[in-house]
Design a protein around this motif. Structure first.
Motif, PDB file in Angstrom:
ATOM      1  N   PHE A 271      11.963 -17.076  -1.093  1.00 29.98           N
ATOM      2  CA  PHE A 271      12.101 -17.226   0.326  1.00 29.98           C
ATOM      3  C   PHE A 271      11.186 -18.116   0.708  1.00 29.98           C
ATOM      4  O   PHE A 271      11.346 -18.832   1.896  1.00 29.98           O
ATOM      5  N   TYR A 272       9.938 -18.197   0.389  1.00 32.74           N
ATOM      6  CA  TYR A 272       8.860 -19.062   1.029  1.00 32.74           C
ATOM      7  C   TYR A 272       9.395 -20.567   0.903  1.00 32.74           C
ATOM      8  O   TYR A 272       9.183 -21.287   1.808  1.00 32.74           O
ATOM      9  N   ASP A 273       9.738 -20.674  -0.318  1.00 32.39           N
ATOM     10  CA  ASP A 273      10.199 -22.147  -0.653  1.00 32.39           C
ATOM     11  C   ASP A 273      11.190 -22.454   0.314  1.00 32.39           C
ATOM     12  O   ASP A 273      11.397 -23.687   0.827  1.00 32.39           O
TER      13      ASP A 273
ATOM     14  N   PHE B  25      20.442 -16.306   3.684  1.00 30.08           N
ATOM     15  CA  PHE B  25      20.995 -14.887   3.899  1.00 30.08           C
ATOM     16  C   PHE B  25      21.463 -14.621   2.474  1.00 30.08           C
ATOM     17  O   PHE B  25      21.675 -13.295   2.239  1.00 30.08           O
ATOM     18  N   HIS B  26      22.128 -15.576   1.639  1.00 32.20           N
ATOM     19  CA  HIS B  26      22.685 -14.943   0.240  1.00 32.20           C
ATOM     20  C   HIS B  26      21.392 -14.446  -0.473  1.00 32.20           C
ATOM     21  O   HIS B  26      21.736 -13.316  -1.274  1.00 32.20           O
ATOM     22  N   GLN B  27      20.280 -15.093  -0.614  1.00 29.39           N
ATOM     23  CA  GLN B  27      19.164 -14.573  -1.034  1.00 29.39           C
ATOM     24  C   GLN B  27      18.904 -12.921  -0.742  1.00 29.39           C
ATOM     25  O   GLN B  27      18.581 -12.160  -1.572  1.00 29.39           O
ATOM     26  N   LEU B  28      18.738 -12.905   0.698  1.00 28.85           N
ATOM     27  CA  LEU B  28      18.574 -11.556   1.299  1.00 28.85           C
ATOM     28  C   LEU B  28      19.621 -10.586   0.526  1.00 28.85           C
ATOM     29  O   LEU B  28      19.036  -9.395   0.630  1.00 28.85           O
TER      30      LEU B  28
ATOM     31  N   PRO C  82       9.827  -9.935   0.392  1.00 28.21           N
ATOM     32  CA  PRO C  82       8.385 -10.253   0.756  1.00 28.21           C
ATOM     33  C   PRO C  82       7.924  -9.516   1.966  1.00 28.21           C
ATOM     34  O   PRO C  82       6.869  -9.028   2.243  1.00 28.21           O
ATOM     35  N   PHE C  83       8.875  -9.418   3.023  1.00 30.02           N
ATOM     36  CA  PHE C  83       8.455  -8.842   4.380  1.00 30.02           C
ATOM     37  C   PHE C  83      10.011  -8.149   4.802  1.00 30.02           C
ATOM     38  O   PHE C  83      10.911  -8.406   3.963  1.00 30.02           O
ATOM     39  N   ASP C  84       9.995  -7.478   5.826  1.00 24.64           N
ATOM     40  CA  ASP C  84      10.956  -6.887   6.208  1.00 24.64           C
ATOM     41  C   ASP C  84      12.280  -7.870   6.422  1.00 24.64           C
ATOM     42  O   ASP C  84      12.209  -8.856   6.786  1.00 24.64           O
ATOM     43  N   ARG C  85      13.575  -6.998   5.888  1.00 22.99           N
ATOM     44  CA  ARG C  85      14.682  -7.819   6.068  1.00 22.99           C
ATOM     45  C   ARG C  85      14.838  -8.409   7.372  1.00 22.99           C
ATOM     46  O   ARG C  85      15.488  -9.503   7.402  1.00 22.99           O
ATOM     47  N   GLU C  86      14.725  -7.585   8.245  1.00 26.23           N
ATOM     48  CA  GLU C  86      15.404  -8.043   9.759  1.00 26.23           C
ATOM     49  C   GLU C  86      14.262  -9.119  10.058  1.00 26.23           C
ATOM     50  O   GLU C  86      15.070 -10.216  10.692  1.00 26.23           O
TER      51      GLU C  86
ATOM     52  N   MET D 268       4.925 -22.559   7.505  1.00 27.50           N
ATOM     53  CA  MET D 268       5.780 -21.883   6.586  1.00 27.50           C
ATOM     54  C   MET D 268       5.125 -21.801   5.287  1.00 27.50           C
ATOM     55  O   MET D 268       5.276 -20.428   4.688  1.00 27.50           O
ATOM     56  N   PRO D 269       4.599 -22.620   4.325  1.00 24.51           N
ATOM     57  CA  PRO D 269       3.955 -22.153   3.443  1.00 24.51           C
ATOM     58  C   PRO D 269       3.133 -21.172   3.415  1.00 24.51           C
ATOM     59  O   PRO D 269       2.696 -20.469   2.569  1.00 24.51           O
ATOM     60  N   ASN D 270       2.361 -21.038   4.528  1.00 24.79           N
ATOM     61  CA  ASN D 270       1.259 -20.157   4.600  1.00 24.79           C
ATOM     62  C   ASN D 270       1.667 -18.573   4.660  1.00 24.79           C
ATOM     63  O   ASN D 270       1.021 -17.723   4.882  1.00 24.79           O
ATOM     64  N   LEU D 271       3.050 -18.408   4.697  1.00 22.08           N
ATOM     65  CA  LEU D 271       3.768 -17.078   4.785  1.00 22.08           C
ATOM     66  C   LEU D 271       3.422 -16.481   3.492  1.00 22.08           C
ATOM     67  O   LEU D 271       3.276 -15.212   3.347  1.00 22.08           O
ATOM     68  N   ARG D 272       2.993 -17.407   2.465  1.00 23.04           N
ATOM     69  CA  ARG D 272       2.840 -16.519   1.179  1.00 23.04           C
ATOM     70  C   ARG D 272       1.438 -15.705   1.288  1.00 23.04           C
ATOM     71  O   ARG D 272       1.295 -14.785   0.613  1.00 23.04           O
ATOM     72  N   THR D 273       0.500 -16.249   2.030  1.00 23.79           N
ATOM     73  CA  THR D 273      -0.801 -15.504   2.014  1.00 23.79           C
ATOM     74  C   THR D 273      -1.145 -14.958   3.467  1.00 23.79           C
ATOM     75  O   THR D 273      -1.991 -14.097   3.610  1.00 23.79           O
TER      76      THR D 273
END
Length: 206
Positions: free
Chosen positions: A12-14, A63-66, A73-77, A130-135
């Motif tokens: 998802f992060y990528d 959406f497909h990955q979800l 990695p975090f809430d689906r919503e 966006m890349p900072n969502l990893r950490t």
């Protein structure tokens, strides 16, 4: 950050980063539009349409990955809201360019350049975030600055509306230009929605 015993789907992060990078491409096309003549604008609109389609593909991939991931990695919503808001930004930018071409607008009001500059800055900040969502590191300044930019966009939008209704333009031209500046304002709002979603995610993950 919470300690987790289970592995998480990290693709998802990528995908979020790719979606945000595509928005930067869209904002650059908006900047190109400002100094372009009619024939160049048509070509820019084609490139913007292609970028919007790429954004749709990126959103559908998320959406497909979800839908196919058991652990996220975090809430689906929040994943859904973030992907949808990023997609909205591209939709609004593409609509603005399309309207300029369809309406054969010869000259955009000066305030439109300020609107687009705000959007371009918000696009850069979003792509950097966006890349900072990893950490979940270094995100606070991002959402604060995007909210500040959205407030600036509101002020520019109000001044543009006042300018459009000052009697200088024919009624039909006012309608055309108002629709364009309104859509650009919606793009600024969508950037804020992305930032607010990121803030929500960061708070939950802290």
């Amino acid at each position: 950050m919470r300690f987790r015993l289970t592995p998480r789907e990290t693709s998802f992060y990528d995908m979020f980063a790719a979606s945000a990078d595509n928005i930067v491409t869209g904002s650059k096309l908006l900047m190109e539009l400002l100094g372009a003549d009619a024939s160049a604008r048509a070509e820019i609109a084609e490139r913007m349409r292609a970028a919007e389609h790429a954004g749709d593909d990126a959103t559908h991939a998320i959406f497909h990955q979800l839908n196919s991931s058991f652990i996220t990695p975090f809430d689906r919503e929040d994943i859904y809201n973030l992907a949808s808001s990023l997609d909205d930004i591209m939709d609004f930018m593409e609509e603005a360019v399309d309207l300029v071409v369809l309406y054969n607008v010869e000259e955009l009001p000066k305030g439109v350049e300020q609107q687009i500059e705000v959007l371009a800055r918000a696009a850069e900040l979003t792509a950097e975030a966006m890349p900072n969502l990893r950490t979940m590191d270094n995100l606070t300044e991002y959402w604060i600055e995007v909210n500040r930019l959205e407030n600036q966009a509101d002020q520019i939008h109000r001044k543009l509306l006042a300018h459009l209704f000052n009697g200088k333009y024919e009624a039909i031209e006012v309608l055309k230009l108002k629709q364009i500046v309104d859509v650009l304002e919606e793009a600024a709002d969508a950037f804020e929605h992305v930032a607010n979603t990121v803030e929500t995610i960061a708070v939950k993950e802290s």
